[in-house]
Design a protein around this motif. Structure first.
Motif, PDB file in Angstrom:
ATOM      1  N   TRP A  13       0.827  -1.202   0.000  1.00 29.82           N
ATOM      2  CA  TRP A  13       0.000   0.000   0.000  1.00 29.82           C
ATOM      3  C   TRP A  13       0.865   1.258   0.000  1.00 29.82           C
ATOM      4  CZ3 TRP A  13      -1.609   2.942   4.674  1.00 29.82           C
ATOM      5  CH2 TRP A  13      -2.586   3.885   4.395  1.00 29.82           C
ATOM      6  N   VAL A  14       1.946   1.230   0.767  1.00 27.19           N
ATOM      7  CA  VAL A  14       2.848   2.385   0.817  1.00 27.19           C
ATOM      8  C   VAL A  14       3.577   2.542  -0.510  1.00 27.19           C
ATOM      9  CG1 VAL A  14       4.928   3.289   1.911  1.00 27.19           C
ATOM     10  CG2 VAL A  14       3.115   2.340   3.307  1.00 27.19           C
ATOM     11  N   VAL A  15       4.031   1.446  -1.082  1.00 24.35           N
ATOM     12  CA  VAL A  15       4.771   1.501  -2.345  1.00 24.35           C
ATOM     13  C   VAL A  15       3.880   2.034  -3.471  1.00 24.35           C
ATOM     14  CG1 VAL A  15       5.868   0.065  -4.110  1.00 24.35           C
ATOM     15  CG2 VAL A  15       6.450  -0.245  -1.715  1.00 24.35           C
ATOM     16  N   ARG A  16       2.625   1.631  -3.486  1.00 24.42           N
ATOM     17  CA  ARG A  16       1.712   2.119  -4.531  1.00 24.42           C
ATOM     18  C   ARG A  16       1.477   3.625  -4.435  1.00 24.42           C
ATOM     19  NH1 ARG A  16      -2.268  -0.995  -7.587  1.00 24.42           N
ATOM     20  NH2 ARG A  16      -3.246   1.030  -7.524  1.00 24.42           N
ATOM     21  N   GLY A  17       1.501   4.166  -3.232  1.00 24.92           N
ATOM     22  CA  GLY A  17       1.257   5.591  -3.045  1.00 24.92           C
ATOM     23  C   GLY A  17       2.520   6.424  -2.984  1.00 24.92           C
ATOM     24  N   ALA A  18       3.686   5.829  -3.252  1.00 25.75           N
ATOM     25  CA  ALA A  18       4.948   6.551  -3.155  1.00 25.75           C
ATOM     26  C   ALA A  18       5.095   7.547  -4.298  1.00 25.75           C
ATOM     27  CB  ALA A  18       6.118   5.568  -3.167  1.00 25.75           C
ATOM     28  N   THR A  19       5.652   8.695  -3.969  1.00 24.77           N
ATOM     29  CA  THR A  19       5.911   9.729  -4.967  1.00 24.77           C
ATOM     30  C   THR A  19       7.380  10.114  -4.907  1.00 24.77           C
ATOM     31  OG1 THR A  19       5.371  11.503  -3.423  1.00 24.77           O
ATOM     32  CG2 THR A  19       3.569  10.651  -4.777  1.00 24.77           C
ATOM     33  N   GLY A  21       8.350  13.208  -5.333  1.00 20.90           N
ATOM     34  CA  GLY A  21       8.390  14.572  -4.824  1.00 20.90           C
ATOM     35  C   GLY A  21       8.344  14.595  -3.307  1.00 20.90           C
ATOM     36  N   VAL A  22       7.456  15.397  -2.780  1.00 18.46           N
ATOM     37  CA  VAL A  22       7.292  15.500  -1.333  1.00 18.46           C
ATOM     38  C   VAL A  22       6.540  14.259  -0.839  1.00 18.46           C
ATOM     39  CG1 VAL A  22       6.259  16.860   0.519  1.00 18.46           C
ATOM     40  CG2 VAL A  22       7.219  18.005  -1.478  1.00 18.46           C
ATOM     41  N   PRO A  23       7.126  13.517   0.113  1.00 20.72           N
ATOM     42  CA  PRO A  23       6.469  12.282   0.563  1.00 20.72           C
ATOM     43  C   PRO A  23       5.277  12.589   1.471  1.00 20.72           C
ATOM     44  CG  PRO A  23       8.489  12.619   1.787  1.00 20.72           C
ATOM     45  CD  PRO A  23       8.434  13.694   0.735  1.00 20.72           C
ATOM     46  N   ASN A  24       4.277  11.707   1.419  1.00 22.38           N
ATOM     47  CA  ASN A  24       3.162  11.833   2.349  1.00 22.38           C
ATOM     48  C   ASN A  24       3.547  11.186   3.674  1.00 22.38           C
ATOM     49  OD1 ASN A  24       3.048   9.144   1.689  1.00 22.38           O
ATOM     50  ND2 ASN A  24       1.185   9.309   0.467  1.00 22.38           N
ATOM     51  N   LYS A  25       2.638  11.141   4.617  1.00 23.71           N
ATOM     52  CA  LYS A  25       2.966  10.669   5.969  1.00 23.71           C
ATOM     53  C   LYS A  25       3.355   9.199   5.996  1.00 23.71           C
ATOM     54  CE  LYS A  25       0.109  13.988   8.389  1.00 23.71           C
ATOM     55  NZ  LYS A  25      -1.035  14.181   9.279  1.00 23.71           N
ATOM     56  N   ARG A  26       2.625   8.356   5.283  1.00 21.65           N
ATOM     57  CA  ARG A  26       2.942   6.927   5.329  1.00 21.65           C
ATOM     58  C   ARG A  26       4.260   6.629   4.629  1.00 21.65           C
ATOM     59  NH1 ARG A  26      -1.981   5.504   1.439  1.00 21.65           N
ATOM     60  NH2 ARG A  26      -0.916   5.919  -0.513  1.00 21.65           N
ATOM     61  N   GLN A  27       4.558   7.338   3.538  1.00 24.54           N
ATOM     62  CA  GLN A  27       5.833   7.147   2.858  1.00 24.54           C
ATOM     63  C   GLN A  27       6.975   7.648   3.742  1.00 24.54           C
ATOM     64  OE1 GLN A  27       6.038   8.919  -1.021  1.00 24.54           O
ATOM     65  NE2 GLN A  27       8.211   8.465  -1.256  1.00 24.54           N
ATOM     66  N   ALA A  28       6.764   8.749   4.431  1.00 21.56           N
ATOM     67  CA  ALA A  28       7.794   9.276   5.331  1.00 21.56           C
ATOM     68  C   ALA A  28       8.062   8.297   6.476  1.00 21.56           C
ATOM     69  CB  ALA A  28       7.370  10.626   5.879  1.00 21.56           C
ATOM     70  N   PHE A  29       7.005   7.636   6.980  1.00 25.00           N
ATOM     71  CA  PHE A  29       7.184   6.646   8.041  1.00 25.00           C
ATOM     72  C   PHE A  29       8.036   5.474   7.566  1.00 25.00           C
ATOM     73  CE2 PHE A  29       5.669   2.645   9.945  1.00 25.00           C
ATOM     74  CZ  PHE A  29       6.101   2.854  11.239  1.00 25.00           C
TER      75      PHE A  29
END
Length: 109
Positions: A13-19, A21-29
């Motif tokens: 789920w985190v990999v699918r939402g990875a960007t 650019g600026v990471p979201n909260k779950r990617q930053a975690f």
């Protein structure tokens, strides 16, 4: 086994939402956890970390999930089954013996 599937699903789920650019909260975690484990592996193991870091990350995620499993309300199964059966869900435990084994009784334990 279910816990492993949940962990893999979370990572997917985190990999699918990875960007990029600026990471979201779950990617930053996840990035924070990966950097933490990589830093620990680098401090402890001075050689080639291509094998050690992924194994350390796997162990880290597994221990994190096992500790988080303590938050699950296990008693809710018995509560829900009371609606379907008058006695609810009963766990069948093997009978325990009050006798001591001969080796333990010999030493007075």
């Amino acid at each position: 086994m279910v816990l492993g599937i949940i962990g893999m699903g979370f990572i997917w789920w985190v990999v699918r939402g990875a960007t990029s650019g600026v990471p979201n909260k779950r990617q930053a975690f996840v990035e924070l956890a990966c950097e933490f484990v990589d830093r620990q592996a680098k401090d402890i193991f001075q050689g080639d970390r291509r094998f050690i870091a992924p194994v350390a990350l796997t162990v880290f995620v597994w221990v994190l999930l096992m500790n988080a499993m303590d938050f699950l309300p296990v008693d809710i199964i018995g509560w829900v089954t009371h609606f379907f059966a008058p006695h609810g869900f009963r766990i069948v435990r093997p009978p325990t013996s009050t006798r001591r084994s001969p080796s333990r009784s010999r030493y007075g334990c």
